[in-house]
Enzyme design. Structure first.
Site, PDB file in Angstrom:
ATOM      1  N   TYR A 190       0.839  -1.205   0.000  1.00 16.29           N
ATOM      2  CA  TYR A 190       0.000   0.000   0.000  1.00 16.29           C
ATOM      3  C   TYR A 190       0.876   1.258   0.000  1.00 16.29           C
ATOM      4  CZ  TYR A 190      -3.192   3.448   2.178  1.00 16.29           C
ATOM      5  OH  TYR A 190      -3.924   4.557   2.483  1.00 16.29           O
ATOM      6  N   ALA A 191       1.793   1.319   0.951  1.00 14.12           N
ATOM      7  CA  ALA A 191       2.609   2.528   1.094  1.00 14.12           C
ATOM      8  C   ALA A 191       3.447   2.786  -0.147  1.00 14.12           C
ATOM      9  CB  ALA A 191       3.517   2.394   2.324  1.00 14.12           C
TER      10      ALA A 191
ATOM     11  N   ARG B 279      -9.412  -0.699  10.446  1.00 12.91           N
ATOM     12  CA  ARG B 279      -8.370  -0.031  11.225  1.00 12.91           C
ATOM     13  C   ARG B 279      -8.726  -0.039  12.712  1.00 12.91           C
ATOM     14  NH1 ARG B 279      -8.098   4.508   6.761  1.00 12.91           N
ATOM     15  NH2 ARG B 279     -10.223   3.759   6.689  1.00 12.91           N
ATOM     16  N   VAL B 280      -7.727   0.362  13.500  1.00 16.77           N
ATOM     17  CA  VAL B 280      -7.790   0.050  14.927  1.00 16.77           C
ATOM     18  C   VAL B 280      -9.057   0.570  15.619  1.00 16.77           C
ATOM     19  CG1 VAL B 280      -6.348   2.034  15.650  1.00 16.77           C
ATOM     20  CG2 VAL B 280      -6.406  -0.038  17.037  1.00 16.77           C
TER      21      VAL B 280
ATOM     22  N   ASN C 266      -4.005   9.114  10.449  1.00 16.50           N
ATOM     23  CA  ASN C 266      -5.006   8.389  11.233  1.00 16.50           C
ATOM     24  C   ASN C 266      -6.258   9.222  11.545  1.00 16.50           C
ATOM     25  OD1 ASN C 266      -2.198   7.036  11.831  1.00 16.50           O
ATOM     26  ND2 ASN C 266      -3.763   5.497  12.248  1.00 16.50           N
TER      27      ASN C 266
ATOM     28  N   PHE D  34     -11.482  -1.863  17.678  1.00 19.66           N
ATOM     29  CA  PHE D  34     -11.699  -1.742  19.122  1.00 19.66           C
ATOM     30  C   PHE D  34     -13.188  -1.505  19.411  1.00 19.66           C
ATOM     31  CE2 PHE D  34      -7.166  -0.316  20.647  1.00 19.66           C
ATOM     32  CZ  PHE D  34      -6.678  -1.553  20.292  1.00 19.66           C
TER      33      PHE D  34
ATOM     34  N   LYS E 107       1.271   4.051  -2.978  1.00 20.87           N
ATOM     35  CA  LYS E 107       0.906   5.456  -2.717  1.00 20.87           C
ATOM     36  C   LYS E 107       2.093   6.380  -3.009  1.00 20.87           C
ATOM     37  CE  LYS E 107      -3.276   5.955  -0.756  1.00 20.87           C
ATOM     38  NZ  LYS E 107      -4.359   6.548  -1.563  1.00 20.87           N
TER      39      LYS E 107
ATOM     40  N   SER F 119       4.737   0.503  11.507  1.00 22.55           N
ATOM     41  CA  SER F 119       5.384   1.789  11.781  1.00 22.55           C
ATOM     42  C   SER F 119       5.222   2.022  13.270  1.00 22.55           C
ATOM     43  CB  SER F 119       4.652   2.923  11.067  1.00 22.55           C
ATOM     44  OG  SER F 119       4.720   2.777   9.696  1.00 22.55           O
TER      45      SER F 119
HETATM   46  N1  UDP Z   1      -3.744  -2.498  15.958  1.00 20.60           N
HETATM   47  C1  UDP Z   1      -3.992  -3.194  17.131  1.00 20.60           C
HETATM   48  N2  UDP Z   1      -5.164  -3.863  17.259  1.00 20.60           N
HETATM   49  C2  UDP Z   1      -6.122  -3.878  16.306  1.00 20.60           C
HETATM   50  C3  UDP Z   1      -5.863  -3.146  15.107  1.00 20.60           C
HETATM   51  C4  UDP Z   1      -4.676  -2.455  14.973  1.00 20.60           C
HETATM   52  O1  UDP Z   1      -3.155  -3.209  18.043  1.00 20.60           O
HETATM   53  O2  UDP Z   1      -7.162  -4.510  16.503  1.00 20.60           O
HETATM   54  C5  UDP Z   1      -2.496  -1.707  15.819  1.00 20.60           C
HETATM   55  C6  UDP Z   1      -1.714  -1.916  14.521  1.00 20.60           C
HETATM   56  O3  UDP Z   1      -0.831  -3.011  14.637  1.00 20.60           O
HETATM   57  C7  UDP Z   1      -0.969  -0.593  14.424  1.00 20.60           C
HETATM   58  C8  UDP Z   1      -1.963   0.412  15.002  1.00 20.60           C
HETATM   59  O4  UDP Z   1      -2.879  -0.343  15.780  1.00 20.60           O
HETATM   60  O5  UDP Z   1       0.167  -0.594  15.238  1.00 20.60           O
HETATM   61  C9  UDP Z   1      -2.741   1.225  13.976  1.00 20.60           C
HETATM   62  O6  UDP Z   1      -3.268   0.318  13.042  1.00 20.60           O
HETATM   63  P1  UDP Z   1      -4.319   0.722  11.929  1.00 20.60           P
HETATM   64  O7  UDP Z   1      -4.643  -0.522  11.183  1.00 20.60           O
HETATM   65  O8  UDP Z   1      -5.446   1.473  12.526  1.00 20.60           O
HETATM   66  O9  UDP Z   1      -3.611   1.740  10.936  1.00 20.60           O
HETATM   67  P2  UDP Z   1      -2.136   2.189  10.594  1.00 20.60           P
HETATM   68  O10 UDP Z   1      -1.910   3.443  11.368  1.00 20.60           O
HETATM   69  O11 UDP Z   1      -1.162   1.112  10.970  1.00 20.60           O
HETATM   70  O12 UDP Z   1      -2.197   2.424   9.145  1.00 20.60           O
END
Ligand code: UDP
Length: 368
Positions: A157-158, A202-203, A183, A207, A161, A325
């Site tokens: 992806y990166a 995404r996270v 983010n 969550f 982009k 990252s």
């Molecule tokens: N992450 C996590 N639990 C989850 C989803 C993501 O710990 O259920 C971590 C992921 O490994 C990363 C960070 O949260 O370190 C942000 O992940 P995200 O996929 O939201 O986007 P990114 O900023 O990496 O593009």
């Protein structure tokens, strides 16, 4: 280029209009300007309230169709938000990810260069690559980037982009601005797995889903990575600051200062901008704590009744080829200097808005 907000003859093309950022941008364009919108996407579920709006025309299509690309490029301002940007898809669908994040934007950019449209292209903060826990501010025109090996397909992806940015920057005659989001969060972000999408969002959506389902939040590799979460409303404000500054500037690549209202704005074309909020930096483990607290408040329960977070390995969670990252701290000086823009919405406010929306939207019984 004159893009006065009260000029009803202007149409902005929003590619990816039905997505998270696109849907917020659409609302803001309709509320803050008299412009018309030509919205392109494959999915319009977030836009139900706008489908019959008199100033909107929607097209269900993607940039794989050359006729669609040509049509989009007829408008004076084109915002391209369309992309596959779900981390779990970077792992197993690298070719699709690259098509969507490089091939399609490159075709659109070529058409915009021919037609003279201003292309505002959404890139990503991931183009800064595999940052380390002690990486400092990521500065648009200075910071070098390191990516993981080919086997670590997270970087599909990166790198796509980044190549799209380089293609856009190298295209003769193109009037362009690149946006690198840090983010973004807010209502309508991502999806709930098994309800309106598959895979791992995404996270924040992950969550939120776990909290609604009474499951533990999963901390990938201990949740040590840090991110600066930025409200989507700040992102929209950034775009309006950009549109205002770009309106009235003479040529692609111009560094000439011109007067816009009472302000003097230097060139905003041929520039990449970070859009992020430095004050909202948090580790993912801390984010989990904050979200549990907010959820308990929204639900009126004691936080101790919620399951404890669980540590999982990146490969176990996302599959082979996951890499991360570790810190993503944007430099925000350029947006402040050239646009007078600074993100304002604090982390707790952005998280509470996002989580409350998620709970209200998905907690219908269909979610469990
Ligand atoms: N992450 C996590 N639990 C989850 C989803 C993501 O710990 O259920 C971590 C992921 O490994 C990363 C960070 O949260 O370190 C942000 O992940 P995200 O996929 O939201 O986007 P990114 O900023 O990496 O593009």
């Amino acid at each position: 280029m004159n893009l006065r907000f009260d000029d009803s003859s202007i149409t902005v093309a929003i590619v990816g209009c039905g997505g998270f950022i696109g849907s917020h941008l659409l609302d803001a364009v309709l509320e803050r300007t008299r412009w018309r919108v030509f919205g392109v996407d494959l999915d319009f579920y977030r836009l139900q309230h706008r489908l019959n709006h008199e100033r909107c025309e929607f097209l269900c299509a993607d940039l794989a169709d050359p006729a669609v690309v040509e049509r989009i490029a007829q408008f004076p301002l084109v915002v391209n938000l369309a992309a596959i940007c779900t981390p779990s898809r970077y792992m197993g669908e690298a070719c699709e990810v690259i098509r969507s994040n490089y091939d399609h934007p490159a075709t659109l950019a070529t058409a915009c260069a021919r037609s003279g449209s201003w292309l505002v292209h959404f890139s990503t903060s991931e183009i800064y690559g595999r940052t380390l826990p002690d990486s400092g501010e990521l500065i648009e025109d200075e910071t070098p980037a390191v990516f993981g090996p080919v086997a670590a397909s997270r970087w599909s992806y990166a790198t796509a982009k980044l190549l799209a940015e380089r293609f856009i920057a190298g295209l003769p005659g193109l009037k362009w601005t690149v946006v690198r989001p840090f983010n973004f969060v807010g209502p309508y972000m991502d999806f709930m797995p098994g309800v309106d999408g598959e895979g791992i969002p995404r996270v924040l959506a992950n969550f939120s889903t776990a909290l609604l389902r009474g499951e533990p939040l999963k901390l990938v590799n201990g949740g040590k990575a840090k991110r600066c979460f930025t409200s989507v409303h700040d992102a929209v404000d950034f775009l309006f600051a950009l549109f205002a500054a770009g309106s009235g500037l003479p040529d692609a690549g111009s560094e000439t200062a011109v007067n816009i209202g009472s302000k003097t704005a230097p060139g905003v074309f041929s520039q990449a901008f970070n859009v992020g909020n430095q004050e909202n930096e948090v580790s993912i483990a801390e984010l989990a704590g904050k979200m549990r607290t907010i959820f308990a408040k929204v639900r009126g329960v004691d936080v101790s009744t919620l399951p404890e977070p669980q540590i999982v390995s990146g490969e176990e969670y996302y599959g082979v080829g996951y890499d991360d990252s570790m810190r993503r701290m944007p430099s925000v000086a350029k947006a402040e200097r050239l646009l007078g823009f600074k993100a304002r919405i604090p982390l707790d406010v952005a998280l509470e808005e996002s989580l409350s929306w998620f709970v209200g939207h998905y907690d219908t019984g269909a979610s469990s």
